[in-house]
Design an enzyme around this catalytic site. Structure first.
Site, mmCIF file in Angstrom:
data_model
loop_
_atom_site.group_PDB
_atom_site.id
_atom_site.type_symbol
_atom_site.label_atom_id
_atom_site.label_comp_id
_atom_site.label_asym_id
_atom_site.label_seq_id
_atom_site.Cartn_x
_atom_site.Cartn_y
_atom_site.Cartn_z
ATOM 1 N N TYR A 98 -24.331 -26.941 17.198
ATOM 2 C CA TYR A 98 -24.775 -26.457 15.888
ATOM 3 C C TYR A 98 -23.927 -27.062 14.749
ATOM 4 C CZ TYR A 98 -25.023 -23.079 12.058
ATOM 5 O OH TYR A 98 -25.104 -22.494 10.830
ATOM 6 N N LEU A 105 -24.194 -30.905 26.692
ATOM 7 C CA LEU A 105 -25.479 -30.258 26.436
ATOM 8 C C LEU A 105 -25.563 -28.851 27.040
ATOM 9 C CD1 LEU A 105 -28.026 -33.249 26.769
ATOM 10 C CD2 LEU A 105 -26.877 -32.396 24.718
ATOM 11 N N ALA A 112 -16.450 -26.257 22.483
ATOM 12 C CA ALA A 112 -15.720 -25.067 22.931
ATOM 13 C C ALA A 112 -16.697 -23.959 23.264
ATOM 14 C CB ALA A 112 -14.771 -24.578 21.839
ATOM 15 N N SER A 116 -10.430 -21.739 13.958
ATOM 16 C CA SER A 116 -11.237 -20.577 13.601
ATOM 17 C C SER A 116 -10.415 -19.543 12.855
ATOM 18 C CB SER A 116 -11.754 -19.948 14.897
ATOM 19 O OG SER A 116 -12.322 -18.700 14.643
ATOM 20 N N TYR A 120 -10.688 -15.688 22.620
ATOM 21 C CA TYR A 120 -11.228 -16.890 21.970
ATOM 22 C C TYR A 120 -10.262 -17.374 20.870
ATOM 23 C CZ TYR A 120 -13.833 -19.513 18.529
ATOM 24 O OH TYR A 120 -14.191 -20.453 17.612
ATOM 25 N N LYS A 156 -7.770 -20.922 20.405
ATOM 26 C CA LYS A 156 -7.704 -21.827 19.235
ATOM 27 C C LYS A 156 -6.263 -21.940 18.721
ATOM 28 C CE LYS A 156 -12.061 -22.911 18.897
ATOM 29 N NZ LYS A 156 -12.570 -24.282 18.941
ATOM 30 N N ASN A 177 -17.154 -17.701 8.719
ATOM 31 C CA ASN A 177 -18.430 -17.523 9.436
ATOM 32 C C ASN A 177 -19.435 -18.629 9.091
ATOM 33 O OD1 ASN A 177 -17.018 -14.872 9.421
ATOM 34 N ND2 ASN A 177 -18.791 -14.260 10.610
ATOM 35 N N PHE A 185 -23.918 -3.223 13.558
ATOM 36 C CA PHE A 185 -22.759 -2.662 14.258
ATOM 37 C C PHE A 185 -21.873 -1.862 13.305
ATOM 38 C CE2 PHE A 185 -23.195 -6.628 17.127
ATOM 39 C CZ PHE A 185 -24.089 -5.971 17.957
ATOM 40 N N ARG A 242 -18.190 -10.228 5.560
ATOM 41 C CA ARG A 242 -17.669 -11.495 6.074
ATOM 42 C C ARG A 242 -17.819 -12.595 5.021
ATOM 43 N NH1 ARG A 242 -16.126 -8.392 9.073
ATOM 44 N NH2 ARG A 242 -16.199 -8.301 11.352
HETATM 45 C C1 WQD Z 1 -20.729 -10.872 11.417
HETATM 46 C C2 WQD Z 1 -20.957 -9.441 10.960
HETATM 47 C C3 WQD Z 1 -20.753 -7.860 12.748
HETATM 48 C C4 WQD Z 1 -24.275 -9.283 14.968
HETATM 49 C C5 WQD Z 1 -17.463 -14.485 14.923
HETATM 50 C C6 WQD Z 1 -16.271 -14.817 15.759
HETATM 51 C C7 WQD Z 1 -15.331 -15.652 14.929
HETATM 52 C C8 WQD Z 1 -16.034 -16.868 14.344
HETATM 53 C C9 WQD Z 1 -17.264 -16.480 13.625
HETATM 54 C C10 WQD Z 1 -16.054 -18.900 15.612
HETATM 55 C C11 WQD Z 1 -19.969 -8.439 11.584
HETATM 56 C C12 WQD Z 1 -22.168 -7.870 12.206
HETATM 57 C C13 WQD Z 1 -23.285 -9.126 14.018
HETATM 58 C C14 WQD Z 1 -25.242 -8.240 15.121
HETATM 59 C C15 WQD Z 1 -24.159 -6.990 13.364
HETATM 60 N N1 WQD Z 1 -16.495 -17.756 15.359
HETATM 61 N N2 WQD Z 1 -23.220 -7.993 13.235
HETATM 62 N N3 WQD Z 1 -25.147 -7.146 14.292
HETATM 63 O O1 WQD Z 1 -17.645 -11.412 14.442
HETATM 64 O O2 WQD Z 1 -17.382 -12.069 12.002
HETATM 65 O O3 WQD Z 1 -17.077 -13.750 13.768
HETATM 66 O O4 WQD Z 1 -18.083 -15.682 14.474
HETATM 67 O O5 WQD Z 1 -14.988 -19.353 15.280
HETATM 68 O O6 WQD Z 1 -14.297 -16.026 15.744
HETATM 69 O O7 WQD Z 1 -15.632 -13.620 16.163
HETATM 70 O O8 WQD Z 1 -19.343 -12.971 13.301
HETATM 71 O O9 WQD Z 1 -21.771 -13.169 13.175
HETATM 72 O O10 WQD Z 1 -20.746 -11.925 15.127
HETATM 73 O O11 WQD Z 1 -20.670 -10.904 12.844
HETATM 74 O O12 WQD Z 1 -24.129 -5.973 12.666
HETATM 75 O O13 WQD Z 1 -26.151 -8.284 15.979
HETATM 76 O O14 WQD Z 1 -22.251 -9.029 11.424
HETATM 77 O O15 WQD Z 1 -20.368 -6.554 13.087
HETATM 78 O O16 WQD Z 1 -19.725 -7.461 10.606
HETATM 79 P P1 WQD Z 1 -17.815 -12.425 13.388
HETATM 80 P P2 WQD Z 1 -20.697 -12.294 13.683
#
Ligand code: WQD
Length: 332
Positions: free
Chosen positions: A11, A33, A77, A119, A143, A147, A172, A210, A223
């Site tokens: 991505y 892949l 990764a 990250s 994770y 990193k 994000n 969540f 975020r």
């Molecule tokens: C974003 C917000 C969730 C899914 C993760 C990794 C981090 C980095 C980025 C790579 C949060 C909420 C999510 C859902 C929800 N990755 N949510 N319902 O957790 O901030 O970061 O991705 O480096 O290391 O941990 O991203 O997109 O999972 O969540 O309510 O089905 O959306 O609680 O507030 P996150 P996310």
């Protein structure tokens, strides 16, 4: 430059490749892949289908016409934070051991520089906001720990082998190529915006939010979403910078703006003109209420300015990719 992009069919990787090609670089994509898409490999790139655990293929990939490539960009990764807590061995093997193999293949072939996908997960629970690069690094998931471990290795390889590096700490990542050229979508996404998009095209029945009782303006998590094309541009500039100044960089890539889960799905409803049903679910373990980056350093050092990272553009560009995929599967 001649650049090897490891994870270049993924991505973020495919967007980085596009930015490099636009900049005039020659690119070879190296990808197993497992999560990347063949259709995201641009036809003007070389392509090596191989795993980073395969030392022989890695060593060969470091050379083009017998000469070392000018740089490696490493984005390969496993990246699901929740899964990393359940399968630490896989994350250790692919993320840490795989990167060591890349580093050793690089030093063995005298490849002088690396841009590494780090990250915001290296920071853990925020002690203060916005999070700058001096913030303590205490990852709360494995994770993030992988990193951070790699960042430590990079410091040593820089010191002992003069391997110059840029470690880019993404917040994000979201959105899709604004030109609509990159079409291969992530499979089984675990992040908010692709999940919202899958609900919008009817692939999932609803979005689970969540937690709606956080100490934030609307109670949902906040975020710092950054457009993948803006991330991609930063790779090009970071690589130029470490090459020209013979220096290392550790930089946050975020927008300094917090957006809530609720703001995201409400805006997505407007942009996609779909209902997007939501259901409030319990908080997800390990989720902080709010994460926002300071990007002052990237601004100052790279002159980096996000262009596409406003929530509307993030969602519009993602929706364009997902609506096209919905049309594709509907016509099958
Ligand atoms: C974003 C917000 C969730 C899914 C993760 C990794 C981090 C980095 C980025 C790579 C949060 C909420 C999510 C859902 C929800 N990755 N949510 N319902 O957790 O901030 O970061 O991705 O480096 O290391 O941990 O991203 O997109 O999972 O969540 O309510 O089905 O959306 O609680 O507030 P996150 P996310």
């Amino acid at each position: 430059m001649n650049i090897l992009v490891i994870g270049g069919a993924g991505y973020i990787g495919s967007h980085v490749v596009k930015a490099l090609l636009q900049h005039g670089d020659s690119v070879t994509v190296y990808d197993n892949l497992s999560t990347g898409c063949r259709e995201n490999v641009f036809p003007e790139c070389g392509f090596i289908e191989a795993d980073i655990l395969d030392e022989r293929r890695l060593r060969a990939a470091m050379l083009t016409n017998g000469r070392p490539v000018d740089a490696v960009i490493h984005l390969a990764a496993l990246k699901a934070a929740g899964e990393s807590m359940l399968e630490p061995e896989r994350y250790a093997e692919h993320n840490i051991a795989g990167t060591i193999k890349i580093l050793n293949a690089m030093t063995g072939a005298d490849v002088p520089r690396l841009v590494f996908s780090s990250s915001a997960a290296v920071y853990g629970e925020p002690r203060y906001l916005p999070i700058d690069e001096a913030h303590p690094t205490e990852p709360t998931n494995f994770y993030g720990a992988t990193k951070l471990e790699i960042e430590h290795l990079l410091r040593w390889y820089s010191h002992l082998r003069e391997l110059r590096y840029a470690a880019l700490r993404y917040f994000n990542a979201a959105g899709y190529d604004p030109d609509g050229e990159i079409r291969g979508l992530e499979r089984n996404p675990a992040n908010l915006l692709p999940i919202i998009m899958e609900v919008a095209i009817g692939k999932r029945s609803n979005l689970q939010v969540f937690g709606d009782d956080y100490d934030t303006a609307d109670g949902t998590g906040v975020r710092d979403y950054v457009h993948v094309t803006d991330l991609a541009t930063a790779h090009v500039t970071a690589l130029e910078r470490i090459a020209e100044h013979n220096t290392d960089l550790v930089l946050n890539l975020g927008t300094e703006c917090g957006v809530s889960v609720r703001e995201m799905y409400e805006l997505a409803r407007t942009v996609a003109e779909r209902t997007i049903p939501v259901e409030v679910a319990p908080r997800r373990a390990g989720d902080p209420a709010k994460l926002v980056a300071s990007s002052a350093a990237a601004r100052e050092v790279l002159g980096w300015q996000p262009r596409y990272s406003d929530p509307e553009t993030l969602i519009r560009t993602a929706w364009r990719a997902y609506a096209a995929s919905g049309a594709k599967s509907a016509s099958k």
